[in-house]
Design an enzyme around this catalytic site. Structure first.
Site, PDB file in Angstrom:
ATOM      1  N   LYS A 169      31.861  48.769  34.605  1.00 28.00           N
ATOM      2  CA  LYS A 169      32.802  48.021  34.005  1.00 28.00           C
ATOM      3  C   LYS A 169      32.045  46.639  34.051  1.00 28.00           C
ATOM      4  O   LYS A 169      32.414  45.666  34.681  1.00 28.00           O
ATOM      5  CB  LYS A 169      34.282  47.966  34.527  1.00 28.00           C
ATOM      6  CG  LYS A 169      35.272  47.792  33.348  1.00 28.00           C
ATOM      7  CD  LYS A 169      35.149  46.472  32.749  1.00 28.00           C
ATOM      8  CE  LYS A 169      35.851  45.170  33.502  1.00 28.00           C
ATOM      9  NZ  LYS A 169      35.652  43.951  32.744  1.00 28.00           N
ATOM     10  N   GLY A 200      35.373  46.678  28.650  1.00 26.53           N
ATOM     11  CA  GLY A 200      36.828  46.741  28.487  1.00 26.53           C
ATOM     12  C   GLY A 200      37.449  45.500  29.391  1.00 26.53           C
ATOM     13  O   GLY A 200      36.756  44.948  29.893  1.00 26.53           O
ATOM     14  N   GLY A 202      39.350  44.065  32.302  1.00 24.89           N
ATOM     15  CA  GLY A 202      39.873  44.310  33.729  1.00 24.89           C
ATOM     16  C   GLY A 202      41.132  45.032  33.979  1.00 24.89           C
ATOM     17  O   GLY A 202      40.937  46.180  34.705  1.00 24.89           O
ATOM     18  N   VAL A 205      40.288  48.864  31.728  1.00 22.77           N
ATOM     19  CA  VAL A 205      39.133  49.737  32.102  1.00 22.77           C
ATOM     20  C   VAL A 205      38.992  49.705  33.793  1.00 22.77           C
ATOM     21  O   VAL A 205      39.009  50.571  34.465  1.00 22.77           O
ATOM     22  CB  VAL A 205      38.028  49.255  31.460  1.00 22.77           C
ATOM     23  CG1 VAL A 205      36.596  50.163  31.820  1.00 22.77           C
ATOM     24  CG2 VAL A 205      38.011  49.566  29.932  1.00 22.77           C
ATOM     25  N   GLY A 206      39.040  48.126  34.077  1.00 24.37           N
ATOM     26  CA  GLY A 206      38.656  47.872  35.662  1.00 24.37           C
ATOM     27  C   GLY A 206      39.864  48.649  36.294  1.00 24.37           C
ATOM     28  O   GLY A 206      39.464  49.465  37.340  1.00 24.37           O
ATOM     29  N   GLU A 244      32.370  41.212  46.570  1.00 28.24           N
ATOM     30  CA  GLU A 244      31.521  40.264  46.744  1.00 28.24           C
ATOM     31  C   GLU A 244      32.520  39.161  46.042  1.00 28.24           C
ATOM     32  O   GLU A 244      32.835  39.042  44.909  1.00 28.24           O
ATOM     33  CB  GLU A 244      30.235  40.280  46.229  1.00 28.24           C
ATOM     34  CG  GLU A 244      29.204  41.295  46.745  1.00 28.24           C
ATOM     35  CD  GLU A 244      28.916  40.807  47.879  1.00 28.24           C
ATOM     36  OE1 GLU A 244      29.015  39.804  48.448  1.00 28.24           O
ATOM     37  OE2 GLU A 244      27.814  41.539  48.560  1.00 28.24           O
ATOM     38  N   CYS A 278      29.235  31.512  43.304  1.00 27.16           N
ATOM     39  CA  CYS A 278      30.037  31.968  44.404  1.00 27.16           C
ATOM     40  C   CYS A 278      29.227  31.597  45.844  1.00 27.16           C
ATOM     41  O   CYS A 278      30.173  30.951  46.651  1.00 27.16           O
ATOM     42  CB  CYS A 278      30.205  33.517  44.679  1.00 27.16           C
ATOM     43  SG  CYS A 278      28.372  34.293  44.451  1.00 27.16           S
ATOM     44  N   GLU A 378      38.412  27.555  45.446  1.00 28.19           N
ATOM     45  CA  GLU A 378      37.150  27.326  44.791  1.00 28.19           C
ATOM     46  C   GLU A 378      37.457  26.958  43.411  1.00 28.19           C
ATOM     47  O   GLU A 378      38.159  27.396  42.678  1.00 28.19           O
ATOM     48  CB  GLU A 378      36.502  28.898  44.698  1.00 28.19           C
ATOM     49  CG  GLU A 378      35.393  29.138  44.018  1.00 28.19           C
ATOM     50  CD  GLU A 378      35.088  30.507  44.142  1.00 28.19           C
ATOM     51  OE1 GLU A 378      35.745  31.324  43.292  1.00 28.19           O
ATOM     52  OE2 GLU A 378      33.798  31.021  44.389  1.00 28.19           O
TER      53      GLU A 378
HETATM   54  P1  NAD Z   1      37.567  37.932  37.949  1.00 26.52           P
HETATM   55  O1  NAD Z   1      37.781  38.681  39.263  1.00 26.52           O
HETATM   56  O2  NAD Z   1      38.390  37.535  37.028  1.00 26.52           O
HETATM   57  O3  NAD Z   1      36.420  39.375  37.056  1.00 26.52           O
HETATM   58  C1  NAD Z   1      35.629  40.143  37.741  1.00 26.52           C
HETATM   59  C2  NAD Z   1      35.624  41.432  37.137  1.00 26.52           C
HETATM   60  O4  NAD Z   1      36.780  42.023  37.340  1.00 26.52           O
HETATM   61  C3  NAD Z   1      35.752  41.339  35.620  1.00 26.52           C
HETATM   62  O5  NAD Z   1      34.620  42.376  35.115  1.00 26.52           O
HETATM   63  C4  NAD Z   1      37.049  41.516  35.148  1.00 26.52           C
HETATM   64  O6  NAD Z   1      37.097  42.051  33.777  1.00 26.52           O
HETATM   65  C5  NAD Z   1      37.297  42.572  36.238  1.00 26.52           C
HETATM   66  N1  NAD Z   1      38.623  42.731  36.491  1.00 26.52           N
HETATM   67  C6  NAD Z   1      39.772  41.996  36.165  1.00 26.52           C
HETATM   68  N2  NAD Z   1      41.070  42.319  36.673  1.00 26.52           N
HETATM   69  C7  NAD Z   1      40.820  43.382  37.263  1.00 26.52           C
HETATM   70  C8  NAD Z   1      41.606  44.630  37.717  1.00 26.52           C
HETATM   71  N3  NAD Z   1      42.940  44.344  37.952  1.00 26.52           N
HETATM   72  N4  NAD Z   1      41.027  45.657  38.181  1.00 26.52           N
HETATM   73  C9  NAD Z   1      39.615  45.880  37.960  1.00 26.52           C
HETATM   74  N5  NAD Z   1      38.803  44.853  37.594  1.00 26.52           N
HETATM   75  C10 NAD Z   1      39.389  43.784  37.218  1.00 26.52           C
HETATM   76  O7  NAD Z   1      36.145  37.018  38.294  1.00 26.52           O
HETATM   77  P2  NAD Z   1      35.490  36.128  36.991  1.00 26.52           P
HETATM   78  O8  NAD Z   1      36.023  35.073  36.498  1.00 26.52           O
HETATM   79  O9  NAD Z   1      34.652  37.131  36.066  1.00 26.52           O
HETATM   80  O10 NAD Z   1      34.099  35.678  37.891  1.00 26.52           O
HETATM   81  C11 NAD Z   1      34.278  34.382  38.963  1.00 26.52           C
HETATM   82  C12 NAD Z   1      34.704  34.852  40.404  1.00 26.52           C
HETATM   83  O11 NAD Z   1      33.361  35.769  40.684  1.00 26.52           O
HETATM   84  C13 NAD Z   1      34.523  33.806  41.324  1.00 26.52           C
HETATM   85  O12 NAD Z   1      35.633  33.847  42.083  1.00 26.52           O
HETATM   86  C14 NAD Z   1      33.269  34.054  42.007  1.00 26.52           C
HETATM   87  O13 NAD Z   1      33.314  33.261  43.403  1.00 26.52           O
HETATM   88  C15 NAD Z   1      33.108  35.389  42.228  1.00 26.52           C
HETATM   89  N6  NAD Z   1      31.769  35.817  42.285  1.00 26.52           N
HETATM   90  C16 NAD Z   1      31.533  36.099  43.454  1.00 26.52           C
HETATM   91  C17 NAD Z   1      29.953  36.390  43.643  1.00 26.52           C
HETATM   92  C18 NAD Z   1      29.765  37.291  45.085  1.00 26.52           C
HETATM   93  O14 NAD Z   1      28.429  37.879  45.141  1.00 26.52           O
HETATM   94  N7  NAD Z   1      30.392  36.831  46.202  1.00 26.52           N
HETATM   95  C19 NAD Z   1      29.028  36.396  42.692  1.00 26.52           C
HETATM   96  C20 NAD Z   1      29.559  35.976  41.613  1.00 26.52           C
HETATM   97  C21 NAD Z   1      30.968  35.689  41.178  1.00 26.52           C
END
Ligand code: NAD
Length: 475
Positions: A169, A200, A202, A205-206, A244, A278, A378
């Protein structure tokens, strides 16, 4: 204008059952550059079913089969490097200099996984038992927008190396990158169902992947808030999880540091990936005795960190990915000012009188206290905090006074001392006088930065379940 109307299930590009369309933007112009049709719960279930069906054959493949696949996948993604580069710049706003690394990383992670697999022994002896490392099953792989192609390829590479099948996803905001990677991976000719890619929402689909009983494992990169929800939902079926998540990484400048090197290193660590990283070193810990000197160096160096057109090779900081992200960063800059921190450079608004594009001024606050929101939360943008410390003990205490623990940085001349400080920082990775990545080493967070590790042997074992068989070995 791109219309992306297909997802990838069971080795074929198919039109989703879902009918919602989602706009894709160029963050430098705020223009809509494409539309993607989003998958729904039914599509997700079909993808999980395909992955489940492919699993028994996949689990019996040999190391040589998987290594050959990973090499073919690497070649196929590499062949699309230029397309991917253009997409990362246009769709995400990464400056070309950064985008080059990101696209190379998307193909090189596949080779890295092949190398780990080559040297890995799936069977070992423990006392009188034979221990076999077995694939966990169907893996659900969920990626964020800040390096979508790299995370997608990296997670899939390890899942395949372990003998798992996958439902991916990707971020719905990165559909152009996803289309290019999917086309490339399709060219690699893996058996149908081994990987399925379902773009899709989050929470649609997530959420279905996380809840579904046929998915054994989730590897998620994204925000800490969503990560916590995944643990809660996944608990129902006792899913294995690799998370992560976010960070608020300390960059500890020791009092013997050479500022000519340490200041550019600290600013590069903080402004990495336009601050949308991150691992960004967003809290810069500076000895109080050298604070004024450090600030002067920052003022001198900041001109090299140009925020602007991502296609210009001299740009270091591109636009924020979305209007929402731009507003979030502005809110935090305002908050820092109201909290009483001193603006050393940057501030609210767009740079150079720009009127459009989600551009942010590279912002460094000083006189920050570690309790301020700008030092605790963050921000995910180019906003850094300089925090003064008294002595080494104080520096370590401030560095560790955070709910996060993803990465830490130490800059100093005396390596024995720098290493001693690095050993005391509570983080999954600590970089001493460097910003280099090491793909053979584990990556992941302490505390609320995550659970588990990616990359290297630890990353492979995150998709494996140990099974002990007794009574079959000679004493
Ligand atoms: P996010 O958590 O909003 O979304 C990440 C993914 O999860 C997307 O594909 C989203 O559609 C999906 N998602 C959202 N709600 C969900 C749910 N209820 N169930 C399953 N999946 C769901 O994060 P973002 O805004 O896309 O990315 C930024 C964040 O990612 C920051 O907090 C950053 O620190 C973190 N990040 C961490 C690392 C690491 O390796 N530790 C690397 C990159 C980014």
């Amino acid at each position: 204008m791109q219309h992306i109307e297909q997802i990838y299930i069971d080795g074929a590009f198919v039109t989703p059952h879902g009918e919602e369309w989602f706009d894709l933007f160029n963050p430098a112009t705020e223009q809509v550059i494409g539309r993607v049709r989003l998958a729904d719960v039914l599509d997700t279930r079909r993808a999980i079913a395909a992955a489940k069906q492919a699993l028994p054959v996949m689990a019996r493949t040999t190391k040589a089969d998987r290594i050959a696949w990973l090499h073919r996948m690497h070649e196929a993604v590499r062949a699309r490097e230029q397309d991917l580069l253009a997409a990362v710049v246009e769709e995400y706003g990464a400056p070309v200099s950064r985008a080059q690394w990101m696209t190379q990383h998307a193909s090189s992670v596949l080779l890295d996984a092949a190398n780990v697999l080559r040297d890995y022994d799936f069977t070992h002896r423990a006392g009188t038992a034979e221990v076999t490392m077995q694939p966990m099953g169907v893996a659900g792989l969920i990626t964020p927008w800040n390096s979508n192609a790299g995370f997608l390829c990296g997670k899939l590479a390890m899942a395949i190396a372990a003998g798992c099948t996958a439902v991916i996803k990707p971020s719905e905001m990165s559909a152009i990158q996803t289309r290019i990677v999917t086309e490339a991976l399709h060219q690699a000719g893996l058996p149908p169902g081994v990987f399925n890619i379902v773009t899709g929402r989050g929470d649609v689909v997530g959420a279905e992947i996380v809840a579904h009983p046929d998915v054994a494992k989730i590897s998620f990169t994204g925000s800490t808030a969503v990560g916590k929800g995944i643990v809660r939902t996944g608990a129902e079926t006792l899913k294995r999880v690799t998370l992560e998540l976010g960070g608020k990484s300390p960059f500890v400048v020791l009092d013997d540091a050479d500022f000519a090197q340490a200041v550019p290193l600290a600013l590069n660590a903080g402004f990495m990936n336009s601050g949308q990283a991150c691992v960004a070193g967003t809290r810069i810990l500076v000895p109080a005795s050298r604070l004024a000197e450090f600030e002067a160096h920052v003022r001198d160096a900041i001109g090299q960190f140009r925020s602007g057109d991502p296609t210009d090779p001299t740009t270091v900081i591109g636009p924020m990915v979305s209007q929402k992200q731009w507003e979030r960063v502005q809110r935090y800059i305002g908050m820092g000012i109201r909290e009483g921190a001193t603006l050393l450079t940057g501030g609210e608004g767009r740079p150079d009188g720009r009127k459009t594009g989600w551009f942010v001024r590279p912002t460094v606050f000083t006189n920050v206290r570690n309790g301020m929101a700008i030092a605790r939360e963050e921000i995910f943008g180019p906003v850094l905090s300089i925090i003064a410390y008294r002595d080494e003990e104080d520096a370590v205490a401030i560095a560790n006074d955070t709910t996060y623990g993803l990465q830490g940085y130490v800059a100093g001349t005396d390596l024995t001392r720098a290493r001693r400080v690095a050993a005391r920082i509570e983080a999954g990775r600590v970089l001493v006088n460097t910003l280099a990545h090491e793909p053979a080493a584990p990556f992941g967070g302490f505390k609320q930065s995550g659970i588990g590790r990616e990359y290297g042997v630890h990353g492979l074992e995150a998709y494996l379940e140990p099974k002990a068989t007794l009574g079959v070995l000679a004493a």
